[in-house]
Scaffold this motif. Structure first.
Motif, PDB file in Angstrom:
ATOM      1  N   GLN A   2       0.830  -1.201   0.000  1.00  0.00           N
ATOM      2  CA  GLN A   2       0.000   0.000   0.000  1.00  0.00           C
ATOM      3  C   GLN A   2       0.866   1.253   0.000  1.00  0.00           C
ATOM      4  OE1 GLN A   2      -2.406  -0.300   3.495  1.00  0.00           O
ATOM      5  NE2 GLN A   2      -3.690  -1.924   2.671  1.00  0.00           N
ATOM      6  N   GLY A   3       0.220   2.371  -0.277  1.00  0.00           N
ATOM      7  CA  GLY A   3       0.838   3.685  -0.132  1.00  0.00           C
ATOM      8  C   GLY A   3       2.108   3.863  -0.960  1.00  0.00           C
ATOM      9  N   VAL A   4       3.137   4.385  -0.300  1.00  0.00           N
ATOM     10  CA  VAL A   4       4.403   4.694  -0.956  1.00  0.00           C
ATOM     11  C   VAL A   4       5.055   3.423  -1.510  1.00  0.00           C
ATOM     12  CG1 VAL A   4       6.720   5.635  -0.591  1.00  0.00           C
ATOM     13  CG2 VAL A   4       4.760   6.794   0.380  1.00  0.00           C
ATOM     14  N   ALA A   5       4.927   2.322  -0.805  1.00  0.00           N
ATOM     15  CA  ALA A   5       5.490   1.057  -1.299  1.00  0.00           C
ATOM     16  C   ALA A   5       4.869   0.688  -2.641  1.00  0.00           C
ATOM     17  CB  ALA A   5       5.267  -0.057  -0.284  1.00  0.00           C
ATOM     18  N   ALA A  53      10.524   0.250  -2.813  1.00  0.00           N
ATOM     19  CA  ALA A  53       9.197  -0.343  -2.600  1.00  0.00           C
ATOM     20  C   ALA A  53       9.240  -1.397  -1.503  1.00  0.00           C
ATOM     21  CB  ALA A  53       8.675  -0.956  -3.899  1.00  0.00           C
ATOM     22  N   PHE A  54      10.216  -2.271  -1.583  1.00  0.00           N
ATOM     23  CA  PHE A  54      10.275  -3.346  -0.598  1.00  0.00           C
ATOM     24  C   PHE A  54      10.694  -2.841   0.781  1.00  0.00           C
ATOM     25  CE2 PHE A  54      10.169  -5.870  -4.501  1.00  0.00           C
ATOM     26  CZ  PHE A  54       9.041  -6.610  -4.200  1.00  0.00           C
ATOM     27  N   PHE A  55      11.520  -1.803   0.828  1.00  0.00           N
ATOM     28  CA  PHE A  55      11.840  -1.211   2.127  1.00  0.00           C
ATOM     29  C   PHE A  55      10.561  -0.684   2.782  1.00  0.00           C
ATOM     30  CE2 PHE A  55      12.313   2.618   4.628  1.00  0.00           C
ATOM     31  CZ  PHE A  55      13.070   2.130   5.686  1.00  0.00           C
ATOM     32  N   TYR A  56       9.803   0.114   2.040  1.00  0.00           N
ATOM     33  CA  TYR A  56       8.580   0.688   2.613  1.00  0.00           C
ATOM     34  C   TYR A  56       7.525  -0.387   2.902  1.00  0.00           C
ATOM     35  CZ  TYR A  56      10.398   5.366   1.805  1.00  0.00           C
ATOM     36  OH  TYR A  56      11.159   6.513   1.838  1.00  0.00           O
ATOM     37  N   HIS A  57       7.559  -1.475   2.168  1.00  0.00           N
ATOM     38  CA  HIS A  57       6.662  -2.593   2.461  1.00  0.00           C
ATOM     39  C   HIS A  57       7.065  -3.269   3.776  1.00  0.00           C
ATOM     40  CE1 HIS A  57       3.846  -5.811   1.667  1.00  0.00           C
ATOM     41  NE2 HIS A  57       4.807  -6.703   1.832  1.00  0.00           N
ATOM     42  N   LEU A  58       8.370  -3.403   4.002  1.00  0.00           N
ATOM     43  CA  LEU A  58       8.859  -4.027   5.238  1.00  0.00           C
ATOM     44  C   LEU A  58       8.719  -3.118   6.453  1.00  0.00           C
ATOM     45  CD1 LEU A  58      12.091  -5.745   3.878  1.00  0.00           C
ATOM     46  CD2 LEU A  58       9.964  -6.866   4.592  1.00  0.00           C
ATOM     47  N   PHE A  59       8.714  -1.808   6.226  1.00  0.00           N
ATOM     48  CA  PHE A  59       8.596  -0.825   7.302  1.00  0.00           C
ATOM     49  C   PHE A  59       7.405   0.095   7.012  1.00  0.00           C
ATOM     50  CE2 PHE A  59      12.986  -2.172   7.242  1.00  0.00           C
ATOM     51  CZ  PHE A  59      13.305  -2.320   8.588  1.00  0.00           C
ATOM     52  N   PRO A  60       6.181  -0.439   7.108  1.00  0.00           N
ATOM     53  CA  PRO A  60       4.997   0.334   6.711  1.00  0.00           C
ATOM     54  C   PRO A  60       4.793   1.608   7.522  1.00  0.00           C
ATOM     55  CG  PRO A  60       4.357  -1.731   7.773  1.00  0.00           C
ATOM     56  CD  PRO A  60       5.837  -1.786   7.566  1.00  0.00           C
ATOM     57  N   ALA A  61       5.191   1.625   8.766  1.00  0.00           N
ATOM     58  CA  ALA A  61       5.024   2.840   9.570  1.00  0.00           C
ATOM     59  C   ALA A  61       5.877   3.980   9.017  1.00  0.00           C
ATOM     60  CB  ALA A  61       5.381   2.566  11.033  1.00  0.00           C
ATOM     61  N   PRO A 120      18.017   4.857  10.106  1.00  0.00           N
ATOM     62  CA  PRO A 120      17.519   4.784  11.481  1.00  0.00           C
ATOM     63  C   PRO A 120      16.480   3.661  11.685  1.00  0.00           C
ATOM     64  CG  PRO A 120      17.568   7.053  10.751  1.00  0.00           C
ATOM     65  CD  PRO A 120      17.853   6.197   9.536  1.00  0.00           C
ATOM     66  N   ALA A 121      15.673   3.406  10.667  1.00  0.00           N
ATOM     67  CA  ALA A 121      14.644   2.356  10.783  1.00  0.00           C
ATOM     68  C   ALA A 121      15.268   0.974  10.896  1.00  0.00           C
ATOM     69  CB  ALA A 121      13.691   2.418   9.581  1.00  0.00           C
ATOM     70  N   VAL A 122      16.306   0.701  10.104  1.00  0.00           N
ATOM     71  CA  VAL A 122      16.897  -0.643  10.136  1.00  0.00           C
ATOM     72  C   VAL A 122      17.845  -0.832  11.316  1.00  0.00           C
ATOM     73  CG1 VAL A 122      16.622  -1.019   7.664  1.00  0.00           C
ATOM     74  CG2 VAL A 122      18.782  -0.101   8.520  1.00  0.00           C
ATOM     75  N   TRP A 123      18.350   0.270  11.885  1.00  0.00           N
ATOM     76  CA  TRP A 123      19.249   0.151  13.042  1.00  0.00           C
ATOM     77  C   TRP A 123      18.537   0.365  14.378  1.00  0.00           C
ATOM     78  CZ3 TRP A 123      23.938  -1.877  13.097  1.00  0.00           C
ATOM     79  CH2 TRP A 123      24.603  -2.045  11.873  1.00  0.00           C
TER      80      TRP A 123
END
Length: 126
Positions: A2-5, A53-61, A120-123
């Protein structure tokens, strides 16, 4: 998705179709003068947009933040201008150079923005 992803994934598919069409055109015509445009479309366009796309899918917030939307539009506008500018530059239109230069810098800025958003999201400690 959804969204940006979803937006980035859609953009990735569009880039891949355009890049492959250009590659087929070069093969059929036996004129490989647009190889740099083809390579940029496939790597900077298709591959990077798919990764985003996959980053934003994995981190939807993270993808729901305004900065993610800014990242999408900066990437989309500058990336498309970069591909078009590169195409015309390679067909003998040096007057497009300012567009090519500014879109390249904008695309780099989009990658810096992604680093600011994603690292920052992945760390983040759970």
């Amino acid at each position: 998705m959804q969204g940006v992803a979803r937006n980035f994934f859609t953009l990735a598919v569009i880039y891949s179709l355009c890049g492959m069409a250009l590659g087929l055109h070069m093969a059929i015509s036996n004129d490989h003068g647009q190889m740099p445009t083809h390579a940029h479309t496939m790597v900077a366009g298709w591959l990077m947009s798919a990764v985003f796309a996959f980053f934003y899918h994995l981190f939807p917030a993270v993808g729901q933040k305004t900065i993610a939307v800014v990242h999408f539009w900066l990437t989309a506008i500058c990336g498309i201008a970069l591909m078009i500018g590169l195409y015309f530059e390679l067909t003998g239109h040096p007057e497009i150079e300012p567009v090519l230069a500014s879109s390249s810098m904008g695309f780099y800025a989009a990658m810096l923005l992604f680093a600011f958003i994603s690292l920052p999201a992945v760390w983040k400690k759970a």
